[in-house]
Design a protein around this motif. Structure first.
Motif, PDB file in Angstrom:
ATOM      1  N   UNK A  52      -4.252  -2.502  15.660  1.00  0.00           N
ATOM      2  CA  UNK A  52      -3.400  -3.627  15.233  1.00  0.00           C
ATOM      3  C   UNK A  52      -3.358  -3.657  13.716  1.00  0.00           C
ATOM      4  N   UNK A  53      -2.233  -4.018  13.183  1.00  0.00           N
ATOM      5  CA  UNK A  53      -2.164  -4.273  11.744  1.00  0.00           C
ATOM      6  C   UNK A  53      -1.544  -5.641  11.542  1.00  0.00           C
ATOM      7  N   UNK A  54      -2.217  -6.449  10.750  1.00  0.00           N
ATOM      8  CA  UNK A  54      -1.693  -7.766  10.414  1.00  0.00           C
ATOM      9  C   UNK A  54      -1.079  -7.705   9.032  1.00  0.00           C
ATOM     10  N   UNK A  55       0.157  -8.049   8.933  1.00  0.00           N
ATOM     11  CA  UNK A  55       0.805  -8.178   7.631  1.00  0.00           C
ATOM     12  C   UNK A  55       1.208  -9.637   7.577  1.00  0.00           C
ATOM     13  N   UNK A  56       0.907 -10.302   6.469  1.00  0.00           N
ATOM     14  CA  UNK A  56       1.098 -11.760   6.498  1.00  0.00           C
ATOM     15  C   UNK A  56       2.574 -12.135   6.502  1.00  0.00           C
ATOM     16  N   UNK A  57       3.274 -11.479   7.334  1.00  0.00           N
ATOM     17  CA  UNK A  57       4.607 -11.909   7.722  1.00  0.00           C
ATOM     18  C   UNK A  57       4.800 -11.555   9.189  1.00  0.00           C
ATOM     19  N   UNK A 110      -6.100  -4.355   8.764  1.00  0.00           N
ATOM     20  CA  UNK A 110      -6.173  -3.665  10.055  1.00  0.00           C
ATOM     21  C   UNK A 110      -7.288  -4.311  10.859  1.00  0.00           C
ATOM     22  N   UNK A 111      -7.063  -4.439  12.157  1.00  0.00           N
ATOM     23  CA  UNK A 111      -8.143  -4.922  13.014  1.00  0.00           C
ATOM     24  C   UNK A 111      -8.061  -4.259  14.377  1.00  0.00           C
ATOM     25  N   UNK A 112      -9.184  -4.292  15.052  1.00  0.00           N
ATOM     26  CA  UNK A 112      -9.270  -3.660  16.365  1.00  0.00           C
ATOM     27  C   UNK A 112      -9.383  -4.706  17.457  1.00  0.00           C
TER      28      UNK A 112
END
Lengths: 71, 215
Positions: free
Chosen positions: A26-31, B129-131
């Protein structure tokens, strides 16, 4: 930060690369948050969030290349 | 010195929930230091309430999490909270750290021009990035971004300057970039797939290079 230009080849290379990511990635981009499948869809559809991801990758590639040259 | 801090945070999607939980550690530190804490969460993290609490309590430091645009920070339900050329004057004489994409580009500049003491934020994407999405505080990958980000409020709360906070946060980004660079080059072993390692690095580099201090 310096604006990064993306050409069609960049999109294709990064999309190909993203296909090899593990399923639990997973990648979180603050949008937006992206699972692997969402990420691939966003790259494929050339969305803003796909563009953000591709720019991150190009920034990383440039950084790695500069580092290799300086060592 | 005014001893009040204001935290603004929302948890209404799977990405902002990470910095939402990261802020718990800042709140704990503020409690330890016996500071007054205004913690605007969820439906309370909206434009009207932040204005009211800033005017009433005059916090010396604001720590905001959520999505962002060039011209605003966003709160509950992605609604704008601090808005360039509308209520950015509220930041006059205050230190603010915003964990959001893009806000340092314009909102930060406008706030600074209106007398904000220091604006720390990001002019590009803030990414991580997180798992394991069930563990915002314990995800082994996500917590490296938390460490670099949380260092800023921790230093400010303990009396450090914005410059010190920014420099130390940059140092932590550098530390983790070096750490993962060794894995990426194969100098050190890791169980994390190499494709993920390069994404971890890409996000760290984006965050470090996009982090801005305006003061």
């Amino acid at each position: 930060m310096k604006e990064i230009q993306i050409d069609e080849e960049d999109w294709e290379v990064i999309e190909k690369r993203a296909e090899e990511l593990p399923e639990n990635f997973h990648i979180g981009i603050l949008s937006k948050v992206l699972s692997k499948d969402e990420l691939l869809q966003n790259i494929h559809d050339r969305t803003d969030i796909g563009e953000a991801y591709v720019k991150m990758q190009l920034r990383f590639i440039k950084w790695a290349a500069n580092r290799a040259l300086s060592q | 010195m005014n001893q009040t801090i204001l935290i603004g945070r929302c948890d209404d999607d799977p990405v902002v929930i990470f910095p939402f939980h990261w802020a718990n550690l800042i709140k704990e530190e503020a409690e330890k230091l016996e500071l007054n804490i205004i913690d605007l969460q969820k439906e309370n993290y909206v434009e009207e309430k932040i204005k009211r609490y800033i005017e009433k309590n005059n916090p010396f430091f604001l720590f905001l999490n959520g999505h962002g645009e060039v011209w605003c920070t966003k709160g509950h339900k992605h609604l704008p909270v601090l808005i360039a050329n509308k209520n950015d004057f509220l930041l006059k004489n205050k230190i603010i750290y915003v964990v959001s994409c893009y806000t340092a580009q314009y909102l930060g500049q406008m706030a600074y021009e209106k007398g904000c003491k220091a604006y720390i934020g990001y002019e590009d994407d803030f990414a991580f990035v997180y798992i394991n999405s069930d563990q915002p505080l314990n995800d082994s990958i996500a917590k490296i971004y938390m460490e670099a980000s949380n260092k800023i409020p921790l230093i400010i709360l303990n009396g450090g300057t914005p410059q010190e906070a920014y420099t130390e946060s940059q140092r932590i980004f550098d530390k983790w970039i070096d750490f993962w660079d060794k894995k990426w080059k194969g100098i050190e072993k890791t169980k994390v797939p190499i494709k993920v390692v390069s994404d971890i690095l890409a996000a760290l580099i984006t965050d470090r290079d996009g982090q801005r201090l305006l003061c």
